[in-house]
Design a protein around this motif. Sequence first.
Motif, PDB file in Angstrom:
ATOM      1  N   ASP A 186     -13.864  -3.056   1.322  1.00 35.68           N
ATOM      2  CA  ASP A 186     -14.451  -3.181   0.434  1.00 35.68           C
ATOM      3  C   ASP A 186     -13.444  -3.416  -0.984  1.00 35.68           C
ATOM      4  O   ASP A 186     -13.439  -4.272  -1.775  1.00 35.68           O
ATOM      5  CB  ASP A 186     -15.460  -2.407  -0.023  1.00 35.68           C
ATOM      6  N   ALA A 187     -12.610  -2.426  -0.811  1.00 36.79           N
ATOM      7  CA  ALA A 187     -11.414  -2.192  -1.863  1.00 36.79           C
ATOM      8  C   ALA A 187     -10.505  -3.407  -1.951  1.00 36.79           C
ATOM      9  O   ALA A 187     -10.293  -3.887  -2.857  1.00 36.79           O
ATOM     10  CB  ALA A 187     -10.872  -0.966  -1.978  1.00 36.79           C
ATOM     11  N   LEU A 188      -9.987  -3.727  -0.745  1.00 29.62           N
ATOM     12  CA  LEU A 188      -9.037  -4.811  -0.849  1.00 29.62           C
ATOM     13  C   LEU A 188      -9.684  -6.151  -1.109  1.00 29.62           C
ATOM     14  O   LEU A 188      -9.102  -7.024  -1.499  1.00 29.62           O
ATOM     15  CB  LEU A 188      -8.573  -4.903   0.992  1.00 29.62           C
ATOM     16  N   THR A 200       1.405  -6.453  -5.629  1.00 27.98           N
ATOM     17  CA  THR A 200       0.378  -5.825  -5.955  1.00 27.98           C
ATOM     18  C   THR A 200       0.235  -4.480  -5.346  1.00 27.98           C
ATOM     19  O   THR A 200       0.208  -4.524  -4.320  1.00 27.98           O
ATOM     20  CB  THR A 200      -0.991  -6.581  -5.854  1.00 27.98           C
ATOM     21  N   LEU A 201       0.546  -3.465  -6.060  1.00 28.15           N
ATOM     22  CA  LEU A 201       0.312  -2.091  -5.500  1.00 28.15           C
ATOM     23  C   LEU A 201      -1.056  -1.563  -5.237  1.00 28.15           C
ATOM     24  O   LEU A 201      -1.989  -1.775  -6.017  1.00 28.15           O
ATOM     25  CB  LEU A 201       0.912  -1.072  -6.311  1.00 28.15           C
ATOM     26  N   CYS A 225       0.898  -1.171  -0.003  1.00 29.10           N
ATOM     27  CA  CYS A 225      -0.077   0.085  -0.018  1.00 29.10           C
ATOM     28  C   CYS A 225       0.722   1.260  -0.003  1.00 29.10           C
ATOM     29  O   CYS A 225       1.946   1.380   0.873  1.00 29.10           O
ATOM     30  CB  CYS A 225      -0.705   0.144   1.228  1.00 29.10           C
ATOM     31  N   ASN A 226       0.404   2.206  -0.731  1.00 31.18           N
ATOM     32  CA  ASN A 226       1.003   3.505  -0.605  1.00 31.18           C
ATOM     33  C   ASN A 226       0.504   4.192   0.550  1.00 31.18           C
ATOM     34  O   ASN A 226      -0.531   3.565   1.211  1.00 31.18           O
ATOM     35  CB  ASN A 226       0.939   4.223  -1.974  1.00 31.18           C
ATOM     36  N   LEU A 227       0.920   5.558   0.601  1.00 35.17           N
ATOM     37  CA  LEU A 227       0.455   6.168   2.101  1.00 35.17           C
ATOM     38  C   LEU A 227      -0.729   6.780   1.640  1.00 35.17           C
ATOM     39  O   LEU A 227      -0.910   7.413   0.510  1.00 35.17           O
ATOM     40  CB  LEU A 227       1.323   7.147   2.496  1.00 35.17           C
ATOM     41  N   LEU A 246       8.860   0.382  -6.165  1.00 35.42           N
ATOM     42  CA  LEU A 246       9.209  -0.816  -5.515  1.00 35.42           C
ATOM     43  C   LEU A 246       8.589  -2.212  -6.214  1.00 35.42           C
ATOM     44  O   LEU A 246       8.831  -3.201  -6.027  1.00 35.42           O
ATOM     45  CB  LEU A 246       9.131  -0.580  -4.136  1.00 35.42           C
ATOM     46  N   ALA A 247       7.272  -1.671  -6.592  1.00 32.30           N
ATOM     47  CA  ALA A 247       6.356  -2.691  -7.313  1.00 32.30           C
ATOM     48  C   ALA A 247       6.673  -3.148  -8.706  1.00 32.30           C
ATOM     49  O   ALA A 247       6.197  -4.290  -8.964  1.00 32.30           O
ATOM     50  CB  ALA A 247       5.024  -2.293  -6.960  1.00 32.30           C
ATOM     51  N   GLN A 248       7.278  -2.279  -9.312  1.00 32.13           N
ATOM     52  CA  GLN A 248       7.457  -2.216 -10.813  1.00 32.13           C
ATOM     53  C   GLN A 248       8.505  -3.651 -11.074  1.00 32.13           C
ATOM     54  O   GLN A 248       9.222  -3.772 -10.514  1.00 32.13           O
ATOM     55  CB  GLN A 248       7.941  -1.252 -11.415  1.00 32.13           C
ATOM     56  N   GLY A 249       7.665  -4.543 -12.077  1.00 35.60           N
ATOM     57  CA  GLY A 249       8.435  -5.561 -12.446  1.00 35.60           C
ATOM     58  C   GLY A 249       8.612  -6.721 -11.283  1.00 35.60           C
ATOM     59  O   GLY A 249       9.065  -7.693 -11.718  1.00 35.60           O
TER      60      GLY A 249
END
Length: 126
Positions: A114-116, A77-78, A42-44, A69-72
């Motif tokens: 709900d989103a998670l 999952t971001l 998760c981002n902030l 950090l999540a790329q590649g």
Amino acid sequence: LFRSIGDNDLSCKAPIDETISNITAMLDMAHKANPAMPIILCNLAPRNSPAAPVDPAQVTQLNSRIAQLAQGKSYITLFDTFSLFAKPDGTPDPQYFKKDLLHPSDEGYTKLADALGKVFTQLKLQ
């Protein structure tokens, strides 16, 4: 329990490079311990707390670095908590926060769940 890595770092004026280094170490340890385990990073979320002030530009900068950090990495999952809880101007939407504009309210936790839940379904997690 929803925990945000980096919020307290920004409040304490820790360098962003140090925070990213710590997050990277945690991600590496988790992946090494169980390479098959999906990680939701998760981002902030936005914040505007007089009790724990941060520079909004630093939140943006840290979120950008967290996304990198999540790329590649297919196992990461971001998850964008910033957009989930922000008003169009990037400030916290008060309906999703307690009066301190830092901690999620009951409505905030409901929206987060709900989103998670959708992400868990996408990742085939229970």
